[in-house]
Design a protein around this motif. Structure first.
Motif: not given
Lengths: 496, 496
Positions: B136-147, B151-156, B409-418
């Motif tokens: 589901l996170s990949r699906e979210e990333a794809q959708v956001l990435s296209q919009a 890249s998918p990860y950057d979109a998250l 819970d799919g919070s991918f993309g948070y870790f760099p914040s630390y």
């Protein structure tokens, strides 16, 4: 056969149930956890949620769905469910959205300020918020009254005790007022020569809490589906899958908190044992607040103050609080059945309790029906406390008309539920004792299964399947009969 | 001049803010209070609320309102607010409702089961739920990435750190990977000959809690607008008016919990001091998770592990936990700056911490971009832990790839914040120390006002008024410059 209209309603009410879940948890948090600065934002969020629920219930599509569903092929439970849906819908339909929002906001404000005003006897400060709560509750009562053809007060009471009218309550309470003062006097005369040993505090809060948890365990509370916390005014909240009960502690007196926990555990077991398959729909809810209080009072009064139960838990008290001669079961029973008129309803003994309720019923009914003004409450309170219990409350707002939480958010019409509950509970135990002659012996040796099974079969599992009178009749063979309550009191307190 | 479109948007976003309030409290409760049986109903209620917020944000009327508001006469803050509204709207607009619901439900399920699976090293059981979260996170990333043309990860990642792209992070982290291992080695060589006295437990939880509260008081936490509780994974939640921080206790070791409380108090003070007038609108929110972590790490690393601060709180430690030679300020400083590679990110020292983050960034980016499968994680984890920290995690899922809550819970993309936060914090303190040469002396005597005033003026009061680079530039005269972080580490750990 398909049931499209009923299915559509089921989907909408499932959504409402989820909103209700959020409201219940946020409301528990507001009472048990929230720091004071959080109240303004919380009140706004709660009002928004109440508006959303109101809007969901008044969706124009629902009118046709409710009509169509009546013609669909439904099971008995589905039909009872449809009846409860209809009741929720009728209530919301006549309530204007602005009133839902205004009541929610005014109630939150008044309740929150009351927590500090009560401590300082600040009746005038309380009035500033309370007048608006009364004004809005009267508006609500008017609107409901016109739609339902009930008196304003009866229309509010129907939210808690559907189908019961105040004329009926008045007859019941009128009868109680005939015999109760004399009974209290006879018991006090009898107890004047009985001595008891008071428990010697202090009792540290942590030890009281551990005792409370141990007693909850004896009473079958499911800790994987609920919690015990602290709040200003004890209550049972949360949701059926996650029941939150609260208590409050005094280091000088563990007995009130412990019995308060027994009371709330009665509420909790009802919620925890409602049929899970119906949890998301109106028919799966507790039947009424009178039936809810019948559970808490079955636990607190019928079971909790019985010598057999006190014999069962005396070792737990010793284990957690140390050994004292006051913890002899017979001494505990003398304390828990001691009759002494006092200021506070929730601390009242079993005999004085109905007097506190009758007083509130009479005042709130007059208030909602616009026969008195909010300013008139203290004088009426003082007068009735003196007349019914011989207690002088003049100037003592904290332990007088400011003591309860119910009026602060406009929950007028709730109070009769307590005494109805006490009467239902006496009626259940009359039936139960006939079926189980050695009940006390079972209890004393720790076997509470007869009680729990009876409640499970006759009350908990039935949820809102039947109207209250039918529920009670199916359980006990007759509808509400206050004679059982009177006989129980005479038997326990005079041994006759 | 009237601003009808903007006003309409403001009303909608105020409603959203109230829904968000309920989500935040219910989510805190889920982590800190809720018994296990409550999870299924809670997850359904949370998913319903997320759907409602999504539906509110995708109301067709909003498209025209956002366009019209651009032409209205707005203040700078209003315009920044409009920009944030637009960002929320763009995110929601491309997300299908079914995905919002499915993500919410799958995340709740996976997170809840993880709490027990982690304890038992049950990676296979975890995978059963986690595969769906990843899908589901990949699906979210794809959708956001296209919009968004990312890249998918950057979109998250843009959800947590808007405007920052992973190519930039990769350059920064690539540089850190050049110098960090050597620095760790030099510090360990230096510390090999330094002795310290470990604190001797046990330290009862209640005493640790009292110490935590005392330290929060020193750090200016407003207890009328927040609480400290316990959860499996410490966090800062709640709402700005009512901030809920959590910790966890080990009776053997008070130091981790105490510094965890310092960390969360940094988050809390940011929330508690956001401009109250904007609290109900998007511009009033914290700027980003990198800026949020810059507050917690300014408290924990820059201030909390400084000798001056440890000198300030040493008497509190003695007061609550008794006297030990381990509580000498200089000894506390040696313990809190001890460098020792270990399994657990949240317990890592200041030098090893970035290695934990870089490892997670590399794995989660590959996972979201579909370069690896969930099954590949343990082997990658073991390999990178050995390469970056020389730690063997093979077979140790609990202290390896199952240790964090974020992915559950799919919070991918948070870790760099630390690590961005650690770098921002170092940059703030570089500016702050230049303006206040006697900062340490002030801290040691209990005057933290220079720090609080600086953060208040440059960060807290600014909320989301500026994009992150501009916020940081206004505060420190330059945009993100990792050299300050490196210099801070060299100075503190090697004295150069």
């Amino acid at each position: 056969m398909t049931t499209p209209a009923y299915d559509a309603l089921t989907a909408t009410f499932t959504r409402l149930y989820r909103y209700q879940h959020l409201a219940a948890i946020a409301s528990w948090d507001q009472a048990a956890m929230m720091p004071p600065q959080g109240n303004e934002a919380r009140s706004a969020a709660m009002a928004e949620l109440h508006m959303l629920m109101h809007q969901t219930l008044t969706d124009p599509a629902m009118t046709a769905q409710l009509q169509a569903a009546q013609q669909e092929n439904l099971t008995d439970w589905d039909r009872a469910n449809l009846h409860e849906m209809q009741r929720d819908w009728e209530y919301s339909l006549v309530m204007p959205a602005h009133l839902v929002e205004a009541k929610s906001l005014a109630g939150s404000r008044c309740e929150h300020a009351w927590r500090t005003q009560r401590k300082t006897h600040d009746w005038q400060g309380f009035l500033d918020n309370f007048r608006e709560v009364v004004r809005l509750s009267r508006e609500e009562a008017q609107v409901l009254s016109q739609a339902q053809g009930l008196s304003p007060y009866d229309a509010l009471m129907a939210k808690y005790e559907p189908g019961t009218q105040s004329a009926h309550i008045e007859r019941i309470f009128g009868d109680v007022k005939q015999w109760l003062p004399g009974l209290i006097q006879r018991v006090r005369d009898k107890q004047a020569s009985e001595s008891f040993t008071p428990a010697q505090g202090p009792f540290p809060v942590e030890k009281q809490r551990a005792l409370g948890l141990a007693v909850m365990e004896v009473l079958g509370f499911d800790f994987s589906a609920g919690r015990l916390d602290v709040s200003t005014h004890p209550f049972c909240g949360g949701v059926a899958q996650d029941v939150r009960i609260t208590t409050r502690y005094s280091e000088e007196d563990f007995m009130r908190s412990m019995m308060g926990v027994v009371h709330e555990t009665g509420h909790a077991r009802y919620e925890q044992n409602l049929p899970r398959a119906w949890a998301h729909l109106p028919v799966g809810r507790a039947r009424s607040m009178g039936i809810h209080e019948s559970q808490s009072l079955a636990f607190e009064m019928q079971l909790g103050r019985s010598p057999a139960f006190l014999q069962l838990i005396a070792p737990l008290i010793r284990q957690h609080l140390g050994d004292q001669s006051a913890f002899e079961p017979s001494n505990l029973a003398r304390i828990y059945t001691r009759v002494a008129p006092g200021f506070i309803r929730v601390d009242a003994d079993e005999l004085c309790y109905p007097a506190h309720v009758i007083l509130r019923f009479e005042i709130e009914r007059a208030l909602v029906n616009d026969d008195i003004a909010p300013d008139d409450i203290p004088a009426l309170w003082d007068e009735k406390m003196m007349a019914y219990l011989g207690v002088d409350t003049r100037g003592n707002y904290r332990d007088g008309c400011l003591q309860d939480i119910h009026w602060t958010d406009g929950s007028f019409g709730y109070f009769p539920s307590y005494t109805l509950g006490a009467m239902y509970a006496a009626q259940y135990f009359n039936t139960l004792r006939q079926a189980t002659p050695d009940l006390d012996a079972q209890v004393a040796r720790g076997d509470l299964s007869s009680i729990f099974n009876w409640l499970q079969n006759h009350i908990w599992s039935q949820a809102s399947r039947w109207a209250t009178p039918e529920l009670v009749e199916r359980a006990t063979g007759e509808s509400l009969n206050p004679a059982h309550f009177k006989r129980h009191l005479e038997q326990r307190y005079l041994g006759i």
